[in-house]
Design an enzyme around this catalytic site. Structure first.
Site, PDB file in Angstrom:
ATOM      1  N   LYS A  22       8.481  27.647  25.612  1.00 19.28           N
ATOM      2  CA  LYS A  22       7.976  28.765  24.723  1.00 19.28           C
ATOM      3  C   LYS A  22       7.894  29.895  25.738  1.00 19.28           C
ATOM      4  O   LYS A  22       8.187  30.912  25.298  1.00 19.28           O
ATOM      5  CB  LYS A  22       6.762  28.211  23.898  1.00 19.28           C
ATOM      6  CG  LYS A  22       6.166  29.512  23.030  1.00 19.28           C
ATOM      7  CD  LYS A  22       4.955  29.097  22.509  1.00 19.28           C
ATOM      8  CE  LYS A  22       3.551  28.798  23.155  1.00 19.28           C
ATOM      9  NZ  LYS A  22       2.895  30.222  23.359  1.00 19.28           N
ATOM     10  N   ASN A  23       6.846  29.770  26.505  1.00 22.03           N
ATOM     11  CA  ASN A  23       6.251  30.955  27.341  1.00 22.03           C
ATOM     12  C   ASN A  23       7.251  31.360  28.219  1.00 22.03           C
ATOM     13  O   ASN A  23       7.238  32.492  28.991  1.00 22.03           O
ATOM     14  CB  ASN A  23       5.132  30.543  28.021  1.00 22.03           C
ATOM     15  CG  ASN A  23       3.831  30.339  27.049  1.00 22.03           C
ATOM     16  OD1 ASN A  23       4.030  30.715  25.627  1.00 22.03           O
ATOM     17  ND2 ASN A  23       2.933  29.582  27.307  1.00 22.03           N
ATOM     18  N   ARG A  94       1.637  37.380  21.414  1.00 22.80           N
ATOM     19  CA  ARG A  94       1.375  38.279  22.407  1.00 22.80           C
ATOM     20  C   ARG A  94       2.503  38.988  22.846  1.00 22.80           C
ATOM     21  O   ARG A  94       2.377  39.564  23.964  1.00 22.80           O
ATOM     22  CB  ARG A  94       0.932  37.239  23.796  1.00 22.80           C
ATOM     23  CG  ARG A  94      -0.477  36.336  23.290  1.00 22.80           C
ATOM     24  CD  ARG A  94      -1.682  37.185  23.484  1.00 22.80           C
ATOM     25  NE  ARG A  94      -1.976  37.803  24.573  1.00 22.80           N
ATOM     26  CZ  ARG A  94      -2.866  38.802  24.759  1.00 22.80           C
ATOM     27  NH1 ARG A  94      -3.425  39.134  23.700  1.00 22.80           N
ATOM     28  NH2 ARG A  94      -3.414  39.445  25.960  1.00 22.80           N
ATOM     29  N   ASP A 119      -3.439  33.216  19.928  1.00 25.98           N
ATOM     30  CA  ASP A 119      -4.474  32.130  19.580  1.00 25.98           C
ATOM     31  C   ASP A 119      -6.022  32.723  19.619  1.00 25.98           C
ATOM     32  O   ASP A 119      -6.233  33.656  20.448  1.00 25.98           O
ATOM     33  CB  ASP A 119      -4.307  30.873  20.483  1.00 25.98           C
ATOM     34  CG  ASP A 119      -3.245  30.290  20.112  1.00 25.98           C
ATOM     35  OD1 ASP A 119      -2.490  30.599  19.303  1.00 25.98           O
ATOM     36  OD2 ASP A 119      -2.584  29.807  21.215  1.00 25.98           O
ATOM     37  N   ASP A 313      -3.636  25.382  29.109  1.00 24.45           N
ATOM     38  CA  ASP A 313      -2.758  24.927  28.144  1.00 24.45           C
ATOM     39  C   ASP A 313      -2.982  23.321  28.039  1.00 24.45           C
ATOM     40  O   ASP A 313      -2.527  22.902  27.015  1.00 24.45           O
ATOM     41  CB  ASP A 313      -1.496  25.588  27.889  1.00 24.45           C
ATOM     42  CG  ASP A 313      -1.406  27.398  27.981  1.00 24.45           C
ATOM     43  OD1 ASP A 313      -2.363  27.637  27.298  1.00 24.45           O
ATOM     44  OD2 ASP A 313      -0.754  27.551  28.485  1.00 24.45           O
ATOM     45  N   VAL A 335      -9.991  30.127  32.851  1.00 24.17           N
ATOM     46  CA  VAL A 335      -9.216  30.979  32.646  1.00 24.17           C
ATOM     47  C   VAL A 335      -9.522  31.826  31.355  1.00 24.17           C
ATOM     48  O   VAL A 335      -9.434  33.146  31.421  1.00 24.17           O
ATOM     49  CB  VAL A 335      -7.629  30.348  32.305  1.00 24.17           C
ATOM     50  CG1 VAL A 335      -6.691  31.726  31.707  1.00 24.17           C
ATOM     51  CG2 VAL A 335      -7.211  29.757  33.582  1.00 24.17           C
TER      52      VAL A 335
END
Ligand code: EPU
Length: 452
Positions: A22-23, A94, A119, A313, A335
């Site tokens: 996804k990222n 984002r 999120d 994550d 983070v």
């Protein structure tokens, strides 16, 4: 609206194939906007965030063919038909803020991007993005609109290469700066840049597109202006977050799962922590097998960090795993300031957890002087009980599914749209591993709970 019904108590067993990341994929789509050349992507995950990003690109003139069966997506943006990201995308994810970096060098018009979402895991500001783009000569301001605010960006006089130094290696801000720098005149040097594997995937794509870009020592990325662009074929990297999620789900349910396509290089910090716990894994030719073969020993300390550290994550599913390990363990989140909000549900399910605002364990982090509760002590092992659960964000959502897989009764999980954003075919993959999980319309559940 749909719900998940999960009846736990079964070990996950079998093989699944990891999806594209996804990222990485979402950023690659935005990066394709830098030129008018066709880009073909393989291993494209069929998830909500890619759908949203593809629609965003269509809004500004991209033509997209997406064969979801074959996981191939072609995108070409011959002309920009608009530079306005409609307000309905406000808060979606984002990605819209990255449109500024990709489009600034391609248009003289104002680029208008609504408020940025993501999120519910902390304040998630965009100040690093804005400062980096301003360094390259962009004018960016935030204006209140009828319903809510939007960022207005332009570089009428063109972008000019510069030295950008981040006070913290933000993933998104590094990506935005790289995208803008590709078309900025001269040379751009980004110091203290993020170097996550997803950023390396973006850099590989940009090199194929025509960019002159190099990653130097000490988190420094140098980019020369690019004027010639090429068509690109690119295979999206494997989703290391998905791999970590299924890996710890397999071990915590005392099962054995082979994840085809799991990349050893991207999983090193996770594998080290699994080894400390006494969890089993075997790196094979085309993937990694994860398994439980003895009691898990807690007593570990882990700290989330930027790459090459333990990913933030991975933290949420890993916490559920730690509830099944004997002894006290500590997780220090460095983070995001507010990424333990999901733990109250785990407590309600029976987990023995306590949050602290101090930096517990190793080093002091950016949140040392704040009162954010960003350290967690976990005492295990504890049995978990089924609950009715509402998902607050993507990774917490997977952690809740995991907790439900450990509880012996049936849990009901709502707000599953969050999971759709980042986990391809979650129910199909878990079912193929033997999990008792179904997805049903919310109304059907409300009326006939006993039928499922
Ligand atoms: N930050 C600022 N100012 C900024 C940008 C970031 O203060 O302008 C702070 C953030 O508030 C946060 C930290 O810097 O505390 C790190 O944020 P970063 O910019 O690195 O994160 P991101 O780009 O917004 C991406 C992933 C996240 C992942 C982080 C860290 C995407 C779409 N999102 O977010 O993924 O957690 O990097 O690796 O790539 C997820 O997939 O579930 C997810 C949240």
């Amino acid at each position: 609206m749909e719900l998940l019904k999960v009846k736990g108590g079964k070990p996950l067993q079998g093989t699944i194939k990891a999806s594209g990341a996804k990222n990485a994929m979402t950023k690659l789509l935005v990066a394709s906007l830098l030129s008018d050349k066709k880009c073909t992507f393989y291993n494209v995950p069929n998830i909500g965030d890619v759908e949203i990003t593809a629609n965003l690109c269509r809004e500004i003139g991209s033509q997209i063919q997406w064969d979801k069966e074959k996981q191939i997506l072609e995108i070409v943006t011959p002309h920009l038909t608009s530079c306005y990201v409609p307000q309905r995308y406000s808060g979606a994810n984002r990605i819209p803020i990255l449109m500024i970096g990709a489009l600034l060098g391609r248009t003289d018009e104002d680029i208008i991007v609504p408020t940025i979402g993501g999120d519910l895991i902390g304040s998630r500001p965009v100040d690093f993005h804005v400062q980096a783009l301003q360094k390259l000569g962009a004018r960016i301001e935030y204006r209140e609109m009828k319903k809510e605010g939007a960022y207005f960006a332009q570089a009428h006089k063109g972008l000019k290469g510069a030295v950008i130094e981040f006070s913290y290696p933000s993933v998104g801000a590094t990506e935005n700066a790289i995208l803008a720098a590709v078309r900025a005149s001269g040379k751009t040097v980004i110091k203290n840049a993020a170097i996550e594997p997803e950023i390396m995937d973006l850099i590989l794509f940009l090199q194929k597109l025509g960019a002159h870009i190099k990653v130097d020592v000490d988190r420094t990325i140098c980019i020369q202006q690019t004027t010639q662009f090429h068509e690109v074929e690119h295979t999206v990297m494997t989703d290391r977050n998905e791999v970590a999620s299924y890996a710890v789900a397999a071990i915590s349910t005392k099962g054995k799962v082979f994840i085809e396509g799991a990349e050893h290089l991207h999983m090193v910090p996770l594998l080290n922590k699994l080894r400390e716990l006494g969890a089993g894994f075997q790196v094979r030719k085309n993937g990694i097998e994860f398994f439980y073969d003895r009691e898990l020993r807690g007593g570990i300390h882990l700290e989330t960090d930027v790459h090459p550290g333990f990913m933030t994550d991975w933290q949420q599913p890993f916490v559920v795993l730690l509830t099944q390990a004997a002894g006290f363990s500590i997780v220090h989140e460095t983070v995001y300031e507010n990424r333990f909000g999901y733990t109250n549900v785990l407590q309600a399910m029976g987990a023995d957890l306590q949050l602290f605002s101090q930096c517990l364990g190793g080093k002091e982090c950016r949140f040392a002087a704040s009162d954010h509760r960003h350290s967690l002590v976990i005492k295990g092992p504890t049995p978990l009980q089924a609950k009715e659960i509402w998902i607050p964000d993507l990774r917490a959502g997977f952690a809740y599914v995991m907790a439900a897989l450990l509880a012996s009764e049936t849990s009901t999980i709502s707000n599953v749209e969050y999971l759709d954003r980042g986990y391809e075919d979650l129910v199909g993959k878990l079912s193929s591993l033997g999990a008792d999980i179904v997805r049903v319309p919310a109304r059907k559940i409300d009326k006939t709970p006993a039928a499922v």
